[in-house]
Design an enzyme around this catalytic site. Structure first.
Site, PDB file in Angstrom:
ATOM      1  CB  SER A 195      81.638  44.555  80.337  1.00 53.92           C
ATOM      2  OG  SER A 195      81.757  44.756  81.695  1.00 53.92           O
TER       3      SER A 195
ATOM      4  CE  LYS B 158      83.900  49.813  82.276  1.00 51.09           C
ATOM      5  NZ  LYS B 158      82.586  49.922  82.955  1.00 51.09           N
TER       6      LYS B 158
ATOM      7  CG  HIS C 140      77.812  41.861  83.359  1.00 49.85           C
ATOM      8  ND1 HIS C 140      77.707  43.292  82.952  1.00 49.85           N
ATOM      9  CD2 HIS C 140      79.302  41.817  83.015  1.00 49.85           C
ATOM     10  CE1 HIS C 140      78.832  43.617  82.390  1.00 49.85           C
ATOM     11  NE2 HIS C 140      79.832  42.734  82.702  1.00 49.85           N
TER      12      HIS C 140
HETATM   13  C1  GTR Z   1      83.682  44.672  86.436  1.00 51.46           C
HETATM   14  C2  GTR Z   1      83.939  46.217  86.184  1.00 51.46           C
HETATM   15  C3  GTR Z   1      82.911  46.661  85.366  1.00 51.46           C
HETATM   16  C4  GTR Z   1      82.778  46.056  84.131  1.00 51.46           C
HETATM   17  C5  GTR Z   1      82.988  44.405  84.245  1.00 51.46           C
HETATM   18  C6  GTR Z   1      83.620  43.845  82.654  1.00 51.46           C
HETATM   19  O1  GTR Z   1      84.745  44.142  87.183  1.00 51.46           O
HETATM   20  O2  GTR Z   1      83.599  46.507  87.553  1.00 51.46           O
HETATM   21  O3  GTR Z   1      83.091  48.142  85.248  1.00 51.46           O
HETATM   22  O4  GTR Z   1      83.888  46.618  83.110  1.00 51.46           O
HETATM   23  O5  GTR Z   1      84.207  44.256  85.049  1.00 51.46           O
HETATM   24  O6  GTR Z   1      84.266  44.343  82.054  1.00 51.46           O
HETATM   25  O7  GTR Z   1      83.014  42.721  82.771  1.00 51.46           O
END
Ligand code: GTR
Length: 432
Positions: A270, A274, A411
């Site tokens: 996540s 990045k 996720h």
């Molecule tokens: C979310 C965000 C994503 C992702 C995620 C995470 O809220 O919108 O871009 O980075 O968090 O890190 O779990």
């Protein structure tokens, strides 16, 4: 003449563009699309076209010229400048247990100090190595979300004392991790699997570099290291700071004789996916790169209107990217790059991009297409990419030097994901 009119038109666009950015500041609703039939057409910049219109046709031209041009576009417009290694860094191995994880592993804990002073800013590294190893081992490295003690129930792991985001369920109270946080994020870290397969695992808490909130920069490395690194805090963002920290872990690994530093696999989930991609684009010491559900600002295309958008991410997390990125909130089409070019900056190194079927926010198809569109740069090096033009079915990994899967489920970073990455690393390192 044409060029002159072009410039005028171009400046005019910019005026309009800034005006609309101003307007967006007061706009309440950020439109999000999660319907494939509503994705409008978009144009991706071609990584192989130079600013003067000429085409890059060889890996030499890419490495000697275009690669740094593209990297700078990301620095200027998205993540900010990446500073180098501090001069007076040092490492203190403060704990070694040669009989960790029921005798399967050696556990080392290391403080990485970023300067020579007694109160130096630092990060705390946790490293597991397979005890049975007869030679230096390949290592997976990645940052964690809540402190090293959360990745495994192993009671020997130092409990982080840094600021953490509150989450009572995870044992994170009053912005401090309690003993109850031990092992709470273990499902994301297949420690035993990694060790059993002959790999080491290195991790550090991302909050050691910068606490993840809009004021985090005030106590993170963007402030504490600004003099040594000759960089102002607004010249980079939190993702840049986390990525920088990944390279500092690599600096330590290069000094550890038990580690094969030529075989380091960098990964991240996540937001930390990045950071992993940005670290790998800058630092070519990472041999294999694995992006797990990194989404917007990671592997997913930003010009494709699906899931999280540039505007949304800049609004929810104003500290992650540089201010210049906010210019594209309403106009992603004006961004001179897109994320397939970030992936291309990893070439010719093996790259694995992974999505999850229920993680529409991260735009699985946008991640697949991004990997697909990185292929022409890999092809310059004679490297094969995904080998398919359509997204594969769930749990059916595809590809060679660029590999991709979309996993069943949410996720997350699961055992299934780790198993695919270990298989990929085995193959790329010729371990099979
Ligand atoms: C979310 C965000 C994503 C992702 C995620 C995470 O809220 O919108 O871009 O980075 O968090 O890190 O779990």
């Amino acid at each position: 003449m044409l060029y002159k009119y072009g410039l005028i038109a171009y400046s005019f666009c910019f005026v309009l563009f800034f005006a609309s950015v101003q307007m967006s500041a007061s706009a309440q609703d950020i439109l999000i699309n999660q319907d494939e039939s509503k994705v409008p057409p978009y144009i991706l910049p071609d990584p192989l076209v130079r600013a003067d219109g000429k085409r890059i046709t060889s890996s030499q031209q890419w490495l000697q010229y275009q690669r740094s041009v593209m990297l700078k576009l990301f620095a200027d417009n998205v993540y900010g400048r990446m500073p180098g290694k501090p001069k007076n860094m040092w490492f203190k191995v403060y704990s070694i247990d040669s009989n960790a994880l029921q005798g399967k592993a050696i556990r080392k804990q290391v403080t990485i100090f970023f300067n020579s002073t007694a109160s130096a800013p630092s990060m705390d590294l946790l490293l597991y190595l397979p005890r049975s190893a007869k030679k230096p081992v390949p290592v997976f490295i990645g940052l964690n979300f809540y402190g090293n003690q959360t990745i495994h129930a192993d009671s020997g792991i130092h409990l982080s004392t840094r600021w953490v985001m509150n989450d009572e369920k995870l044992g994170l109270v009053n912005n401090v991790a309690t003993g109850a946080s031990r092992g709470k994020d273990a499902s994301k870290w297949a420690v035993e699997e990694v060790i059993n397969r002959g790999y080491g695992l290195a991790t550090a808490y991302y909050g050691d570099l910068e606490p993840d909130h809009p004021d985090g920069w005030k106590t993170g490395v963007r402030t504490t290291m600004k003099r040594e690194l000759s960089i102002n805090e607004n010249e980079w963002g939190a993702i840049g700071a986390w990525a920088w920290g990944l390279s500092r872990i690599m600096d330590y690994l290069e000094t550890d004789a038990a580690v094969d530093a030529k075989k380091v696999v960098i990964t991240g989930h996540s937001r930390l996916g990045k950071a992993c991609l940005w670290a790998a684009a800058n630092d070519q010491r990472f041999a294999i790169v694995v992006s797990n559900n990194s989404g917007e600002g990671g592997a997913a295309l930003s010009k494709r209107w699906f899931g999280e958008t540039i505007e949304k991410i800049n609004t929810s997390f104003p500290h992650w990217f540089v201010a210049a990125y906010k210019q594209y909130n309403k106009h992603p089409e004006l961004l001179p790059v897109d994320q397939h070019i970030l992936l291309a900056l990893i070439a010719p190194r093996p790259l694995y991009v992974a999505s999850a079927a229920e993680d529409l926010w991260a735009d699985p198809k946008g991640e697949f297409l991004s990997a697909k569109n990185a292929e022409p740069v890999y092809a310059l090096f004679g490297k094969r990419g995904l080998g398919v033009t359509e997204m594969p079915a769930v749990d059916q990994p595809v590809g060679e030097t660029i590999r991709y899967h979309i996993r069943t489920g949410k996720h997350d970073f699961t055992l299934y994901d780790w198993q695919q990455y270990l298989d990929f690393a085995d193959k790329q390192f010729g371990k099979e």
